[in-house]
Design a protein around this motif. Structure first.
Motif, mmCIF file in Angstrom:
data_model
loop_
_atom_site.group_PDB
_atom_site.id
_atom_site.type_symbol
_atom_site.label_atom_id
_atom_site.label_comp_id
_atom_site.label_asym_id
_atom_site.label_seq_id
_atom_site.Cartn_x
_atom_site.Cartn_y
_atom_site.Cartn_z
ATOM 1 N N LEU A 69 -5.049 -3.170 -7.113
ATOM 2 C CA LEU A 69 -5.613 -1.827 -7.068
ATOM 3 C C LEU A 69 -4.435 -0.700 -7.474
ATOM 4 O O LEU A 69 -4.778 0.608 -7.409
ATOM 5 C CB LEU A 69 -6.077 -1.665 -5.669
ATOM 6 C CG LEU A 69 -7.319 -2.362 -5.410
ATOM 7 C CD1 LEU A 69 -7.460 -2.476 -3.710
ATOM 8 C CD2 LEU A 69 -8.568 -1.723 -6.100
ATOM 9 N N VAL A 70 -3.240 -1.183 -7.292
ATOM 10 C CA VAL A 70 -2.073 -0.228 -7.517
ATOM 11 C C VAL A 70 -1.105 -0.740 -8.685
ATOM 12 O O VAL A 70 -1.011 -2.148 -8.741
ATOM 13 C CB VAL A 70 -1.225 0.250 -6.168
ATOM 14 C CG1 VAL A 70 -0.536 -1.102 -5.672
ATOM 15 C CG2 VAL A 70 -0.460 1.407 -6.252
ATOM 16 N N GLY A 110 -2.955 4.382 -9.006
ATOM 17 C CA GLY A 110 -4.311 3.745 -8.281
ATOM 18 C C GLY A 110 -4.634 4.054 -6.702
ATOM 19 O O GLY A 110 -4.235 5.204 -6.519
ATOM 20 N N GLU A 111 -4.525 2.909 -5.997
ATOM 21 C CA GLU A 111 -4.977 3.077 -4.631
ATOM 22 C C GLU A 111 -4.081 2.850 -3.712
ATOM 23 O O GLU A 111 -3.471 1.561 -3.916
ATOM 24 C CB GLU A 111 -6.264 2.650 -4.390
ATOM 25 C CG GLU A 111 -7.429 3.148 -5.335
ATOM 26 C CD GLU A 111 -8.786 2.369 -5.026
ATOM 27 O OE1 GLU A 111 -9.027 1.766 -4.190
ATOM 28 O OE2 GLU A 111 -9.838 2.546 -5.609
#
Length: 113
Positions: free
Chosen positions: A2-3, A21-22
């Motif tokens: 996610l990152v 990203g997150e």
């Protein structure tokens, strides 16, 4: 993942860490480990959050802890954040004033006069 976290060296003493990203409970530990490692070798670490789509409270906590670590080690930690989502989180939590911000990465790399 996610990152995506990338690092670029700028001379012997500066690193730019780009986060895309997150940043949440799953990815915050990775960011923590990464930033702590950069602070061990560089006097100035610039964290570029422009590509952050989501910044959770766990991510904020990591940034605060690493910021405190930088203070203790007499290192400079500077942030660049033109991400609307991340900025909203920083504003609503009132934590923005705890960090040193620059408008752009080149600005952040300039010595503070």
């Amino acid at each position: 993942s996610l990152v995506d976290i990338q690092m670029a060296e700028h001379g012997p003493d500066a690193r730019v860490v780009t986060v895309i990203g997150e940043v949440d409970a799953l990815t915050a530990p990775e960011l923590d480990h990464f930033l702590t490692a950069q602070l061990a070798v560089a006097r100035l670490v610039v964290v570029n959050l422009d590509g952050v789509r989501f910044l959770a409270s766990t991510g904020l906590r990591v940034l605060l802890e690493v910021n405190e670590l930088a203070d203790q080690q007499d290192r400079q930690l500077r942030f660049v954040c033109n991400s609307p989502n991340a900025n909203l989180t920083l504003e609503t939590t009132g934590l923005r004033e705890h960090f040193t911000f620059a408008d752009t990465v080149p600005d952040a790399l300039n010595p503070i006069t």
